[in-house]
Every structure is written in structure tokens, then in C-alpha cells.
Design a protein around this motif. Sequence first.
Motif, short mmCIF file in Angstrom:
data_model
loop_
_atom_site.label_atom_id
_atom_site.label_comp_id
_atom_site.label_asym_id
_atom_site.label_seq_id
_atom_site.Cartn_x
_atom_site.Cartn_y
_atom_site.Cartn_z
N ASN A 237 0.85 -1.20 0.00
CA ASN A 237 0.00 0.00 0.00
C ASN A 237 0.88 1.24 0.00
OD1 ASN A 237 -2.24 -1.60 0.11
ND2 ASN A 237 -2.36 -1.56 2.35
N GLY A 238 0.77 2.01 -1.05
CA GLY A 238 1.56 3.22 -1.15
C GLY A 238 1.01 4.09 -2.24
N ASP B 32 4.16 3.24 -10.26
CA ASP B 32 5.62 3.06 -10.33
C ASP B 32 6.01 1.66 -9.89
OD1 ASP B 32 5.96 5.63 -11.25
OD2 ASP B 32 6.42 6.46 -9.26
N GLN B 33 5.36 1.15 -8.85
CA GLN B 33 5.67 -0.20 -8.37
C GLN B 33 5.31 -1.24 -9.43
OE1 GLN B 33 3.53 -0.52 -4.69
NE2 GLN B 33 5.17 0.45 -3.50
N VAL B 34 4.20 -1.07 -10.10
CA VAL B 34 3.80 -2.00 -11.15
C VAL B 34 4.80 -1.97 -12.29
CG1 VAL B 34 2.04 -2.47 -12.92
CG2 VAL B 34 1.35 -1.99 -10.56
N GLU C 122 7.20 -4.98 -13.49
CA GLU C 122 7.21 -5.45 -14.88
C GLU C 122 8.63 -5.43 -15.47
OE1 GLU C 122 4.38 -3.02 -16.94
OE2 GLU C 122 2.66 -4.07 -16.08
N THR C 123 9.38 -4.39 -15.15
CA THR C 123 10.77 -4.30 -15.62
C THR C 123 11.60 -5.43 -15.04
OG1 THR C 123 10.59 -1.90 -15.82
CG2 THR C 123 12.82 -2.83 -15.70
N ILE C 124 11.43 -5.69 -13.75
CA ILE C 124 12.16 -6.78 -13.11
C ILE C 124 11.77 -8.12 -13.72
CG2 ILE C 124 12.43 -8.04 -10.93
CD1 ILE C 124 12.27 -5.25 -9.54
N GLU C 125 10.49 -8.32 -13.97
CA GLU C 125 10.04 -9.57 -14.59
C GLU C 125 10.65 -9.74 -15.98
OE1 GLU C 125 8.38 -12.08 -13.25
OE2 GLU C 125 8.27 -10.97 -11.36
N GLN C 126 10.72 -8.65 -16.75
CA GLN C 126 11.35 -8.72 -18.07
C GLN C 126 12.82 -9.07 -17.96
OE1 GLN C 126 10.48 -4.84 -19.64
NE2 GLN C 126 8.47 -5.44 -20.45
#
Length: 174
Positions: free
Chosen positions: A97-98, A103-105, A109-113
Motif C-alpha cells: 500500500n503506497g 511506479d511499483q507495477v 514489470e521491468t524486473i520480470e522482463q
Amino acid sequence: MVEEDPKLIFTRWLEEHSSSVIQVARAYTLTSEECQDLAQEILLQAWRSLPKFEGRASAATWFYRVALHTAMNWHRKDQPRRVNQKPLLEIHDPASNGTDGVDQVQQRETIEQLYSAIHQLPKTDAAIVLLYLDELSYREMADVLGISESNVGVRLIRAKKALSTLLNGESDES
């Protein structure tokens, strides 16, 4: 090994180096469930290997070495089963929660890529990238992998180019 209680040593090292275990496990798995399974296997192997620790390397180097070797062996042994298996449902941890939810999403997504691209690299290149991401020095990477520092540099450049190609198409950036 120093005459100290192995449980205390292992617990202390686990507190100091658990992030490297998770990072290695995540790089060699496709789902969060597999990641947890591999992390458990790495910890089991580290516990079993603790009596063989001779102190010639730092605890961080030793933990990385155990994690990488365990992950590579696990990946090789588990490959036939995973070829035809796809998860029914991928479960992701909910964002904390923030106010920066978008930005977190995007960051997730960048980390997953990035991890998806790392999965496509040869095992040795994936190992170099993981060590680099954890900000180890060339000397520490060389100790973990059992290669020279100059070889680390060459392999890291090659791995960065391969990752850049996987992430950005045919880009020459590193």
C-alpha cells in the motif's frame, strides 16, 4: 571450520546472505512456487555443505557458490519436467500500500522482463549477471565461479550484450 556452533554460524550467514539465495533461485525458476522450492534446496545444500567450509573464501562467496551450483544442477535435472509444464495460474504478490502504485507495477514489470531475459541466457552468463546485480567485485565473482578476473570481465561484457539484445531487440547498448 572455526570451532563455533554450526547452527549459529548458519543462522548468521543466512541472515546476511538470504537475499542472494532468493536472487539466484528466482533467476533459475519460472514461478514463485518453483523459486521457493529451489531456495529451500539451496538452503538444504548449504546446511549439508557447512562442515566442508574451509574458510578459504568469504561466507558470501561460499554461499553464492553453493547457491549457483545447486541452482544449475536443479535446473538441469528439472528441465525435462518443466518443458511441457505450464502454470495454471501465476500468482503475484500484491503491491504494498503506497502512493506510487503505478511506479511499483512498472518496476515489477521491468524486473520480470529482466529475469525472463536472464532465463534465456546460458547458465554461466546467467550466473555472471546475478553476481553483477548483487554488486560483487570482479575478484568476488572470480572466486565464486572459479575463473580469472579478466575472464569475468569478458563474460560480463558478453552477457550484458546478450541481455541488451533480449531486452531491447538488436541494440548494441550494454
